[in-house]
Write an enzyme that holds these catalytic residues in place. Sequence first.
Site, PDB file in Angstrom:
ATOM      1  N   CYS A 122       0.669  -1.126  -0.103  1.00 14.41           N
ATOM      2  CA  CYS A 122       0.011   0.036   0.000  1.00 14.41           C
ATOM      3  C   CYS A 122       0.822   1.182   0.059  1.00 14.41           C
ATOM      4  CB  CYS A 122      -0.980   0.114   1.179  1.00 14.41           C
ATOM      5  SG  CYS A 122      -2.116  -1.361   1.166  1.00 14.41           S
ATOM      6  N   HIS A 265      -3.433   7.218   2.343  1.00 11.53           N
ATOM      7  CA  HIS A 265      -3.636   5.863   1.975  1.00 11.53           C
ATOM      8  C   HIS A 265      -5.234   5.704   2.523  1.00 11.53           C
ATOM      9  CE1 HIS A 265      -4.086   1.661   1.088  1.00 11.53           C
ATOM     10  NE2 HIS A 265      -3.836   1.090   2.526  1.00 11.53           N
ATOM     11  N   ASN A 295     -10.271  -0.279   0.154  1.00 10.76           N
ATOM     12  CA  ASN A 295      -8.765  -0.082  -0.015  1.00 10.76           C
ATOM     13  C   ASN A 295      -8.339  -0.881  -1.225  1.00 10.76           C
ATOM     14  OD1 ASN A 295      -6.119  -0.574   0.531  1.00 10.76           O
ATOM     15  ND2 ASN A 295      -6.348  -1.169   2.380  1.00 10.76           N
TER      16      ASN A 295
HETATM   17  N1  COA Z   1     -18.684  -8.958   9.539  1.00 12.68           N
HETATM   18  C1  COA Z   1     -19.393  -9.094  10.752  1.00 12.68           C
HETATM   19  N2  COA Z   1     -18.303  -9.277  11.901  1.00 12.68           N
HETATM   20  C2  COA Z   1     -17.126  -9.430  11.416  1.00 12.68           C
HETATM   21  C3  COA Z   1     -16.515  -9.248  10.287  1.00 12.68           C
HETATM   22  C4  COA Z   1     -17.284  -8.788   9.296  1.00 12.68           C
HETATM   23  N3  COA Z   1     -17.088  -8.588   8.054  1.00 12.68           N
HETATM   24  N4  COA Z   1     -15.056  -9.434  10.336  1.00 12.68           N
HETATM   25  C5  COA Z   1     -14.911  -9.833  11.654  1.00 12.68           C
HETATM   26  N5  COA Z   1     -16.009  -9.475  12.451  1.00 12.68           N
HETATM   27  C6  COA Z   1     -16.226 -10.023  13.829  1.00 12.68           C
HETATM   28  C7  COA Z   1     -14.948 -11.130  14.356  1.00 12.68           C
HETATM   29  O1  COA Z   1     -15.347 -12.403  13.962  1.00 12.68           O
HETATM   30  C8  COA Z   1     -15.145 -10.617  15.876  1.00 12.68           C
HETATM   31  O2  COA Z   1     -16.259 -11.453  16.441  1.00 12.68           O
HETATM   32  P1  COA Z   1     -15.928 -12.078  17.728  1.00 12.68           P
HETATM   33  O3  COA Z   1     -15.902 -10.889  18.604  1.00 12.68           O
HETATM   34  O4  COA Z   1     -17.291 -12.831  18.143  1.00 12.68           O
HETATM   35  O5  COA Z   1     -15.036 -12.930  17.823  1.00 12.68           O
HETATM   36  C9  COA Z   1     -15.462  -9.168  15.859  1.00 12.68           C
HETATM   37  O6  COA Z   1     -16.116  -8.632  14.430  1.00 12.68           O
HETATM   38  C10 COA Z   1     -14.390  -8.323  15.911  1.00 12.68           C
HETATM   39  O7  COA Z   1     -13.336  -8.749  15.355  1.00 12.68           O
HETATM   40  P2  COA Z   1     -12.001  -7.604  15.183  1.00 12.68           P
HETATM   41  O8  COA Z   1     -11.023  -8.438  14.116  1.00 12.68           O
HETATM   42  O9  COA Z   1     -11.485  -7.627  16.574  1.00 12.68           O
HETATM   43  O10 COA Z   1     -12.847  -6.318  14.405  1.00 12.68           O
HETATM   44  P3  COA Z   1     -11.947  -5.012  14.545  1.00 12.68           P
HETATM   45  O11 COA Z   1     -12.935  -4.055  15.273  1.00 12.68           O
HETATM   46  O12 COA Z   1     -10.770  -4.980  14.740  1.00 12.68           O
HETATM   47  O13 COA Z   1     -12.453  -4.531  13.038  1.00 12.68           O
HETATM   48  C11 COA Z   1     -11.113  -4.488  10.971  1.00 12.68           C
HETATM   49  C12 COA Z   1     -11.816  -5.303  11.677  1.00 12.68           C
HETATM   50  C13 COA Z   1     -10.555  -5.252   9.824  1.00 12.68           C
HETATM   51  C14 COA Z   1     -12.048  -3.580  10.321  1.00 12.68           C
HETATM   52  C15 COA Z   1     -10.259  -3.766  11.690  1.00 12.68           C
HETATM   53  O14 COA Z   1      -9.275  -4.503  12.498  1.00 12.68           O
HETATM   54  C16 COA Z   1      -9.099  -2.827  10.493  1.00 12.68           C
HETATM   55  O15 COA Z   1      -9.533  -2.153   9.945  1.00 12.68           O
HETATM   56  N6  COA Z   1      -7.808  -3.002  10.639  1.00 12.68           N
HETATM   57  C17 COA Z   1      -6.882  -2.587   9.880  1.00 12.68           C
HETATM   58  C18 COA Z   1      -6.988  -2.908   8.636  1.00 12.68           C
HETATM   59  C19 COA Z   1      -6.256  -2.524   7.467  1.00 12.68           C
HETATM   60  O16 COA Z   1      -6.195  -1.243   7.534  1.00 12.68           O
HETATM   61  N7  COA Z   1      -5.552  -3.199   6.655  1.00 12.68           N
HETATM   62  C20 COA Z   1      -4.900  -2.809   5.461  1.00 12.68           C
HETATM   63  C21 COA Z   1      -3.747  -1.946   5.709  1.00 12.68           C
HETATM   64  S1  COA Z   1      -2.971  -1.152   4.458  1.00 12.68           S
END
Ligand code: COA
Length: 338
Positions: A122, A265, A295
């Site tokens: 990215c 980004h 993204n």
């Molecule tokens: N829909 C519904 N629930 C979802 C889900 C989805 N698409 N994806 C994950 N969950 C659930 C998980 O299973 C988890 O459930 P649980 O509590 O029962 O175990 C819960 O939501 C929380 O998961 P978590 O991974 O802790 O969520 P989060 O608040 O961290 O959000 C992201 C997930 C991916 C949105 C977040 O972590 C994020 O944006 N991270 C950075 C990613 C990024 O920028 N990547 C590219 C970098 S260049």
Amino acid sequence: MTPNQSRQYGVEIIGSGNGLPAKRLTNADLVKMMDTSEEWIVQRTGIEERRVTDWDNGEKTATLATKALRNAVDDAGIKPGDLDLIIVATMTPNMPTPSVSCLVAADLGCTGIAAIDFNAACSGFVFSISAVHELIKGGMFKTVGLIGADCLTQHIDYSTEGRTASILFGDGASAVILRRTDDLSKGLISHAMHADGGGSDILLIPADKNDHPDPANCLDREVGRVFMNGPAVFKFAVKKFPEVIQETLDLAGLDADQIDHFICHQANARILEAARKRFGLSEEKLRININKYGNTVAASCPLVYNELCTDGSIKPGQRIMFIAFGAGLTWGASLWQL
Ligand code: COA
């Protein structure tokens, strides 16, 4: 062209253009494919829809990159034959070789010019634009087409098991034209480029099970698909994003209020909002368009730049900063005087 050691040049950005696939993948579409909800996706990421290539029918990274560069060349009022270098920032080439840049050069009829792909995930466009600046400034090249192009949806698992990563990514390409100028006031003011391969295990695409952070438990369906530890990447981004902005401002001896646009980004609207808050920035100064594209990896920053140019927000004489972070891990910023 021989590098001219005796003098240096300014560098100006003279055009931009996008290459986006027509097909849209909305949150409502994702709800039909996995256990998720439109509300969850919008609340956690700010994304409403993304674009997806028709890869199996030949619409690939080079297709989008060529379209973007053609639009940027038109916008700049030049011809493809005026380019002496094409660089494509990408981590999703059509194939391992030839490079996307070679395919783009061929499509545009730019036979014999230099063509290179850069992979910094990215951060690819942001690292590349600083590097291109130096190549032009030193006299090695005169007119460069720089494209950020990625099709990560090829590496996505659209089942419930893959839902943490699949909701985030979209395909796209966007290009800028950079040209040598005798006006030395134009070009890079300061930059930062960083990498830490020690963090490679929180965001990767394993080529086989041995690449996976937990090889013994890696499933067949995970090979070749994005593996992301969402909370760890979120933590990394929220820390590094403001840090690298501050570092680049300090190198330039400038404050945030002296920058006209922070072109960031688009990984997650919440990460962008946190940066906005940290530096006290208005919505005009830090544009968020992740709702439309998700993204798009290396295409993300130039897509924002093009949007700001198209609606007249970017004006000659302004200072703009490109900022990105991503897999590798990589993070960086590039501050420009237009
Ligand atoms: N829909 C519904 N629930 C979802 C889900 C989805 N698409 N994806 C994950 N969950 C659930 C998980 O299973 C988890 O459930 P649980 O509590 O029962 O175990 C819960 O939501 C929380 O998961 P978590 O991974 O802790 O969520 P989060 O608040 O961290 O959000 C992201 C997930 C991916 C949105 C977040 O972590 C994020 O944006 N991270 C950075 C990613 C990024 O920028 N990547 C590219 C970098 S260049």
